[in-house]
Enzyme design. Structure first.
Site, PDB file in Angstrom:
ATOM      1  N   HIS A 203      -1.850  -2.399  -7.675  1.00  0.00           N
ATOM      2  CA  HIS A 203      -1.319  -2.290  -6.314  1.00  0.00           C
ATOM      3  C   HIS A 203       0.013  -3.025  -6.189  1.00  0.00           C
ATOM      4  CE1 HIS A 203      -1.529  -2.640  -1.790  1.00  0.00           C
ATOM      5  NE2 HIS A 203      -0.892  -3.768  -2.059  1.00  0.00           N
ATOM      6  N   GLU A 204       0.078  -4.239  -6.727  1.00  0.00           N
ATOM      7  CA  GLU A 204       1.320  -5.010  -6.640  1.00  0.00           C
ATOM      8  C   GLU A 204       2.427  -4.353  -7.452  1.00  0.00           C
ATOM      9  OE1 GLU A 204       1.585  -7.095  -4.410  1.00  0.00           O
ATOM     10  OE2 GLU A 204      -0.551  -7.294  -3.968  1.00  0.00           O
TER      11      GLU A 204
ATOM     12  N   GLU B 268       1.605  -0.413   2.693  1.00  0.00           N
ATOM     13  CA  GLU B 268       0.341  -0.812   2.080  1.00  0.00           C
ATOM     14  C   GLU B 268      -0.472   0.404   1.657  1.00  0.00           C
ATOM     15  OE1 GLU B 268      -0.837  -3.829   1.084  1.00  0.00           O
ATOM     16  OE2 GLU B 268       1.206  -4.415   1.589  1.00  0.00           O
TER      17      GLU B 268
END
Length: 282
Positions: A132-133, A203
């Protein structure tokens, strides 16, 4: 993608406009001009140095293959899968499970995770989080989020200055002291709302991109559920001291108390998880 960048550019311009409004309140037309120049200068400064500022706020320590072989190796493997340059890797000695990415571009990026998240998650779940990062890095979200955090912090400082030193109207006369109090409250809230608008859509995109990088949407979904269940009861002092950085985290690190807790820069975890589960079914 173009529409997303256009929206972000408009929102960043709104943050800069807040600088001008605060400057006009504090010092009239001259104050507005000086504030706009300050905001523009801060954008340039933030482009080059905001990542290191944020890492220092959290007392992040850089690690490598020798000091954290499993974690570093995991990030390296995911970066290779994503076809990305290897970012710098940091650990933050905090019990709250969380992680973030920062830097001005994929060639100058860093990912950071707390010791709490390494202890809480399985290796499979942690892969989902770090993917995700890395998705944030690949989408070039990290520059926008880091600059917006820096600017929002400066707006809060300017608003506090307005309370202590008062403001001036268009003719240079001292303004109503109550107006200073309103500015001190409303300006940071406005900056928070802008940050929230910038962060939420990104996000969802990072969740989708991270699931693709790690090849296991359920791993990230499981990690988000576990983090959400545990992070609420564990405070993180650097995040509470610098609430403008909350939107950089994979999960909102702030406690529910105070003004900072009124606005969440993150979508609801249940919605994020539902979208990730849908990727598996599709």
């Amino acid at each position: 993608m173009f529409g997303n960048w256009l929206k972000t550019s408009i929102l960043m311009a709104a943050i800069l406009a807040l600088f001008g409004i605060l400057g006009a309140f504090i010092g009239g037309k001259t104050g507005m001009l000086l504030a706009l120049l300050l905001g523009g200068g801060m954008n340039v400064f933030a482009y080059w140095f905001s990542d290191q500022m944020v890492l220092r706020m959290y007392n992040a320590q850089e690690v490598d293959a020798g000091s954290a072989p499993q974690f570093y190796g995991m990030v390296r493997e995911l970066a290779q899968r994503a076809g990305m340059p290897m970012p710098k890797v940091y650990l933050i000695d905090e019990a709250q499970p969380n992680a973030f990415a920062t830097g001005r571009n994929p060639e100058h990026a860093a990912v950071a995770a707390t010791t709490g998240i390494l202890q809480l998650l399985s290796a499979r779940e942690l892969r989902g989080v770090m993917a995700h990062e890395l998705a944030h890095v690949r989408h070039r979200d990290i520059l926008i989020s880091t600059i917006s955090a820096t600017m929002a912090g400066a707006i809060s400082a300017l608003a506090n200055f307005a309370v202590f030193f008062g403001g001036r109207d268009a003719d240079g006369r001292p303004s109503n002291p109550l107006a200073g109090v309103l500015v001190a409250v409303l300006a940071p809230l406005a900056a928070g709302l802008i940050q929230m608008a910038i962060s939420r859509a990104r996000e969802f995109e990072a969740d989708r991109g991270g699931a693709e990088i790690c090849g296991d949407p359920n791993a990230l979904a499981d990690a988000l559920m576990r983090i959400d269940a545990c992070a609420r009861g564990i405070s993180m002092a650097p995040a509470e001291a610098h609430p403008e950085t909350a939107q950089m985290m994979i999960m909102n690190p702030l406690s529910s108390g105070g003004i900072a807790g009124l606005f969440s820069t993150h979508p609801a975890t249940v919605e994020r998880v539902a979208r990730l589960r849908a990727m598996v079914r599709s």
